[in-house]
Design a protein around this motif. Structure first.
Motif, mmCIF file in Angstrom:
data_model
loop_
_atom_site.group_PDB
_atom_site.id
_atom_site.type_symbol
_atom_site.label_atom_id
_atom_site.label_comp_id
_atom_site.label_asym_id
_atom_site.label_seq_id
_atom_site.Cartn_x
_atom_site.Cartn_y
_atom_site.Cartn_z
ATOM 1 N N VAL A 1 0.823 -1.203 0.000
ATOM 2 C CA VAL A 1 0.000 0.000 0.000
ATOM 3 C C VAL A 1 0.861 1.259 0.000
ATOM 4 C CG1 VAL A 1 -1.903 -1.144 1.212
ATOM 5 C CG2 VAL A 1 -0.185 0.124 2.526
ATOM 6 N N ASN A 2 0.304 2.300 -0.604
ATOM 7 C CA ASN A 2 0.853 3.643 -0.484
ATOM 8 C C ASN A 2 0.302 4.265 0.792
ATOM 9 O OD1 ASN A 2 2.131 3.802 -3.228
ATOM 10 N ND2 ASN A 2 0.007 3.595 -3.883
ATOM 11 N N VAL A 3 1.062 5.140 1.386
ATOM 12 C CA VAL A 3 0.687 5.748 2.664
ATOM 13 C C VAL A 3 0.833 7.264 2.575
ATOM 14 C CG1 VAL A 3 1.192 5.863 5.138
ATOM 15 C CG2 VAL A 3 1.586 3.735 3.892
ATOM 16 N N LYS B 1 -3.885 8.036 5.495
ATOM 17 C CA LYS B 1 -4.558 7.445 4.337
ATOM 18 C C LYS B 1 -3.726 6.328 3.748
ATOM 19 C CE LYS B 1 -6.405 12.013 3.348
ATOM 20 N NZ LYS B 1 -6.542 13.106 2.367
ATOM 21 N N LYS B 2 -4.405 5.353 3.195
ATOM 22 C CA LYS B 2 -3.759 4.276 2.455
ATOM 23 C C LYS B 2 -4.294 4.273 1.030
ATOM 24 C CE LYS B 2 -3.327 1.041 6.368
ATOM 25 N NZ LYS B 2 -3.675 -0.321 6.857
ATOM 26 N N TYR B 3 -3.409 3.976 0.086
ATOM 27 C CA TYR B 3 -3.786 3.883 -1.317
ATOM 28 C C TYR B 3 -3.277 2.561 -1.886
ATOM 29 C CZ TYR B 3 -4.504 8.955 -1.081
ATOM 30 O OH TYR B 3 -4.916 10.213 -0.746
ATOM 31 N N THR C 1 3.346 16.867 5.177
ATOM 32 C CA THR C 1 2.839 15.610 4.615
ATOM 33 C C THR C 1 3.993 14.654 4.389
ATOM 34 O OG1 THR C 1 1.074 16.825 3.479
ATOM 35 C CG2 THR C 1 1.498 14.564 2.748
ATOM 36 N N PHE C 2 3.823 13.443 4.856
ATOM 37 C CA PHE C 2 4.799 12.364 4.679
ATOM 38 C C PHE C 2 4.143 11.280 3.851
ATOM 39 C CE2 PHE C 2 6.017 8.147 6.485
ATOM 40 C CZ PHE C 2 7.304 8.077 5.977
ATOM 41 N N THR C 3 4.817 10.805 2.799
ATOM 42 C CA THR C 3 4.257 9.759 1.957
ATOM 43 C C THR C 3 5.258 8.624 1.760
ATOM 44 O OG1 THR C 3 5.026 10.703 -0.156
ATOM 45 C CG2 THR C 3 2.889 11.472 0.688
#
Length: 202
Positions: free
Chosen positions: A77-79, A199-201, A145-147
């Protein structure tokens, strides 16, 4: 558009907002998935935000501060973790948010150094992402924002502008189910926080 929407251009991301706290008037997680509780001190609400004063600690978990599987970010997953903060005082090594399996597990975390150095830290000595703001951020709202995407690319955005990146792994993000702690025992600083979202993507 959220920064993560750009990470996987081959197909539109599917998002799952697992935590959403405006902190305008209360602790409520708009998703209904988590419980927030005070560990120490007496956090208050001011300026449409949660005001964390000296000695305040807040924990976020599945229930009564327990760990949540929502905060276990496996590699599929993306975060995205984002919040708005306004620092009133800064103490080096003071945390804004931390992930861990207990109240005392503080990594990874977002911490602020000096008058405006933003860091994502893997452990007490390993800084994975860093941005030095050119001017003091005391008394100024900043969006942080951290991704992380599925290839292990981590990014730090300040006010929606990418400022740092790192490829690899970060402690605890892919480990056990975790909880979130705001602030840090022993590293007291005063700050406002609002619009905290996880959030998760896929």
């Amino acid at each position: 558009m959220f920064p993560l929407a750009l990470l996987n251009a081959s197909s539109p991301p599917v998002d799952d907002i697992v935590l959403s706290c405006s902190f305008a008037t209360d602790y409520t997680d708009a998703t209904g998935r988590h419980t927030l509780s005070t560990i120490a001190g007496t956090p208050t609400f001011a300026d449409s935000a949660l005001l964390m004063n000296t000695s305040d600690l807040v924990r976020v978990g599945a229930s009564n501060g327990d760990v949540s599987a929502d905060f276990k970010f496996d590699e599929a997953v993306n975060v995205e973790i984002s919040c708005d903060i306004k620092m009133m005082t800064i103490l080096n090594n003071g945390r804004i948010w931390s992930f861990g399996t207990t109240d005392s597990a503080f990594f990874p975390c977002l911490r602020i150094q000096d008058t405006g150095t933003f860091q994502i830290v893997d452990n007490s000595t390993t800084v994975r992402l860093q941005y030095v703001n050119p001017t003091s951020i005391i008394g100024v709202w900043k969006k942080v924002t951290f991704t992380r995407n599925t290839t292990g690319l981590h990014k730090l955005f300040i006010d929606d502008v990418e400022q740092a990146s790192y490829s690899g792994t970060i402690n605890n993000l892919t480990g056990a189910a975790s909880q979130i702690v705001f602030a840090r025992d022993g590293f007291w600083q005063d700050f406002y926080i609002k619009n905290f979202n996880v959030k998760k993507y896929v």
